[in-house]
Enzyme design. Structure first.
Site, mmCIF file in Angstrom:
data_model
loop_
_atom_site.group_PDB
_atom_site.id
_atom_site.type_symbol
_atom_site.label_atom_id
_atom_site.label_comp_id
_atom_site.label_asym_id
_atom_site.label_seq_id
_atom_site.Cartn_x
_atom_site.Cartn_y
_atom_site.Cartn_z
ATOM 1 N N LYS A 288 -10.707 5.407 2.212
ATOM 2 C CA LYS A 288 -9.870 4.466 1.160
ATOM 3 C C LYS A 288 -10.522 4.353 0.142
ATOM 4 O O LYS A 288 -11.638 3.546 0.536
ATOM 5 C CB LYS A 288 -8.918 3.984 1.672
ATOM 6 C CG LYS A 288 -7.709 2.953 1.212
ATOM 7 C CD LYS A 288 -7.110 2.280 2.294
ATOM 8 C CE LYS A 288 -5.929 2.297 3.180
ATOM 9 N NZ LYS A 288 -5.829 1.269 3.474
ATOM 10 N N GLU B 267 0.706 -1.107 -0.111
ATOM 11 C CA GLU B 267 -0.004 0.137 0.259
ATOM 12 C C GLU B 267 0.449 1.139 0.218
ATOM 13 O O GLU B 267 0.475 2.425 -1.130
ATOM 14 C CB GLU B 267 -1.179 -0.308 1.289
ATOM 15 C CG GLU B 267 -1.892 -0.628 0.995
ATOM 16 C CD GLU B 267 -3.085 -0.859 2.515
ATOM 17 O OE1 GLU B 267 -3.999 -0.222 1.781
ATOM 18 O OE2 GLU B 267 -2.400 -0.958 3.280
ATOM 19 N N TYR C 142 -11.460 28.640 4.027
ATOM 20 C CA TYR C 142 -11.408 26.986 4.110
ATOM 21 C C TYR C 142 -9.957 26.507 2.753
ATOM 22 O O TYR C 142 -9.423 24.925 2.645
ATOM 23 C CB TYR C 142 -12.898 26.272 2.694
ATOM 24 C CG TYR C 142 -13.152 27.512 1.888
ATOM 25 C CD1 TYR C 142 -12.582 27.312 0.227
ATOM 26 C CD2 TYR C 142 -13.845 28.479 1.989
ATOM 27 C CE1 TYR C 142 -12.585 28.154 -0.375
ATOM 28 C CE2 TYR C 142 -14.689 29.305 1.400
ATOM 29 C CZ TYR C 142 -13.740 28.730 -0.505
ATOM 30 O OH TYR C 142 -14.157 29.403 -1.425
#
Length: 120
Positions: A100, A24, A55
């Site tokens: 994920k 990964e 933001y």
């Protein structure tokens, strides 16, 4: 005046190398980050960036943390949360979620999720 406002970013996509398994951290993955903040309205009709949450800065904080490869998404999420909490001490609530998209699991799964919520 007791008015609350929410400011945040939803569905911010990053490609990063987080994951417990070595492959990964080599192959990488797509992650989706949501950041929601809440605070009191400081003054009615105030048009100043200094009296709110920028933001653009939330995005920069998330991007910086996403670049630091970690084994656990929990570590990444807490890093984002703590940095936002330090930079914007007037916030009452901070919620960070990270998904994920491709998981090393058998089966049809949209994504995994970690989420943390801070309340003052």
């Amino acid at each position: 005046m007791n008015i609350k406002k929410k400011i945040g970013l939803e569905g911010v996509r990053f490609f990063a190398y987080h994951g417990f398994y070595p492959e990964e951290q080599i192959l990488g993955n797509e992650f989706i980050v949501d950041i929601i903040t809440e605070m009191d309205v400081l003054s009615d009709g105030d048009d100043e960036l200094a009296n709110t949450v920028n933001y653009e800065r939330l995005f920069e904080i998330a991007a910086l943390q996403m670049k630091k490869t970690q084994k656990l998404l929990e570590t990444v999420a807490i890093g984002i949360l703590n940095t936002i909490k330090e930079e914007f001490p007037s916030l009452d609530t901070i919620r960070i979620s990270i998904r994920k998209t491709r998981l090393p699991l058998e089966g049809e799964i949209n994504n995994s999720l970690v989420e943390f919520t801070y309340r003052k």
